[in-house]
Enzyme design. Structure first.
Site, mmCIF file in Angstrom:
data_model
loop_
_atom_site.group_PDB
_atom_site.id
_atom_site.type_symbol
_atom_site.label_atom_id
_atom_site.label_comp_id
_atom_site.label_asym_id
_atom_site.label_seq_id
_atom_site.Cartn_x
_atom_site.Cartn_y
_atom_site.Cartn_z
ATOM 1 N N GLU A 152 -2.347 -9.104 2.903
ATOM 2 C CA GLU A 152 -2.638 -9.631 4.241
ATOM 3 C C GLU A 152 -4.117 -9.544 4.588
ATOM 4 O OE1 GLU A 152 -2.176 -5.240 5.074
ATOM 5 O OE2 GLU A 152 -1.505 -6.700 3.604
ATOM 6 N N HIS A 160 -3.709 -4.865 -0.362
ATOM 7 C CA HIS A 160 -3.282 -5.471 0.895
ATOM 8 C C HIS A 160 -3.386 -7.001 0.801
ATOM 9 C CE1 HIS A 160 -2.985 -1.889 3.512
ATOM 10 N NE2 HIS A 160 -3.888 -1.386 2.698
ATOM 11 N N CYS A 214 0.844 -1.199 0.000
ATOM 12 C CA CYS A 214 0.000 0.000 0.000
ATOM 13 C C CYS A 214 0.883 1.256 0.000
ATOM 14 C CB CYS A 214 -0.989 -0.029 1.168
ATOM 15 S SG CYS A 214 -2.352 1.159 0.959
#
Length: 211
Positions: free
Chosen positions: A194, A192, A82
């Site tokens: 994750e 993202h 990001c």
């Protein structure tokens, strides 16, 4: 043995979710800004949430740009997420203010031209067929984005002695922007991983496997 990953702690980023995701794909993770740990880990992950200039200020406080540069000079893997990807570019422009980035890539981080901002939610990514980062993932996989700024123009020279980076793209309301880059030891995503479920974990596993 598990690959070691230094998760850079500079006051920004989804540290907990990134830490958990990396552990799930088999990495041994240390949350740190200690130069010795950062420079000697198998991989360095640079997270980032918020404004470009604020993230750069946080990075500078822990000598992040120097540590990133030293790792890359030694061909040591770095992964930005990001705003952690955005700060790798030359500069960012927000609210009429320009801030210098790490300068690893040419380009300007600027406000997206889409009417609906932030670009928040799931979106597909157009990636090269020979991508290592997206290996094993179908073209229709969706990843989670949260941002209002991005890099909309890629000006990396193509006539140099090194292999040009692999660039992946995404589109939000017909506004095209860079979604991921693979450039030797330096990889990064605007989205993202994750927070992108199984697809994101598979992507992170692809990176950890290269360490």
């Amino acid at each position: 043995m598990s690959s070691t990953v230094a998760l850079l702690d500079y006051g920004s980023g989804n540290l907990r979710s990134a830490h958990r995701a990396l552990e799930k794909v088999g990495a041994q993770v240390t949350l740190t800004a200690d130069p010795h740990t950062v420079l000697n880990a198998d991989g360095l992950l640079v997270p980032g949430v918020g404004a470009f200039e604020a993230c750069m200020n946080g990075l500078k406080r822990v000598h992040g740009p120097r540590m990133i540069g030293e790792r890359l000079a030694g061909d040591r893997p770095v992964f930005g997420i990001c705003v952690g990807m955005q700060v790798l570019f030359e500069r960012g422009v927000e609210h009429g203010s320009t801030a210098a980035g790490c300068g690893e890539w040419p380009g300007v981080v600027e406000r997206l031209a889409a009417k609906t901002l932030p670009h928040m939610g799931w979106n597909t990514v157009e990636h090269p067929e020979n991508s290592e980062l997206f290996q094993g993932l179908s073209p229709g996989e969706r990843f989670y984005f949260v941002h209002s700024y991005g890099v909309r123009k890629w000006d990396f020279p193509t006539d140099g002695p090194t292999t040009p980076p692999l660039v992946s793209w995404a589109d939000h309301e017909s506004d095209r922007f860079i979604a991921a880059i693979e450039n030797g030891p330096l990889w990064a995503t605007q989205f993202h991983p994750e927070k992108s479920g199984d697809a994101g974990l598979a992507l992170l596993e692809n990176w950890v496997r290269t360490l």
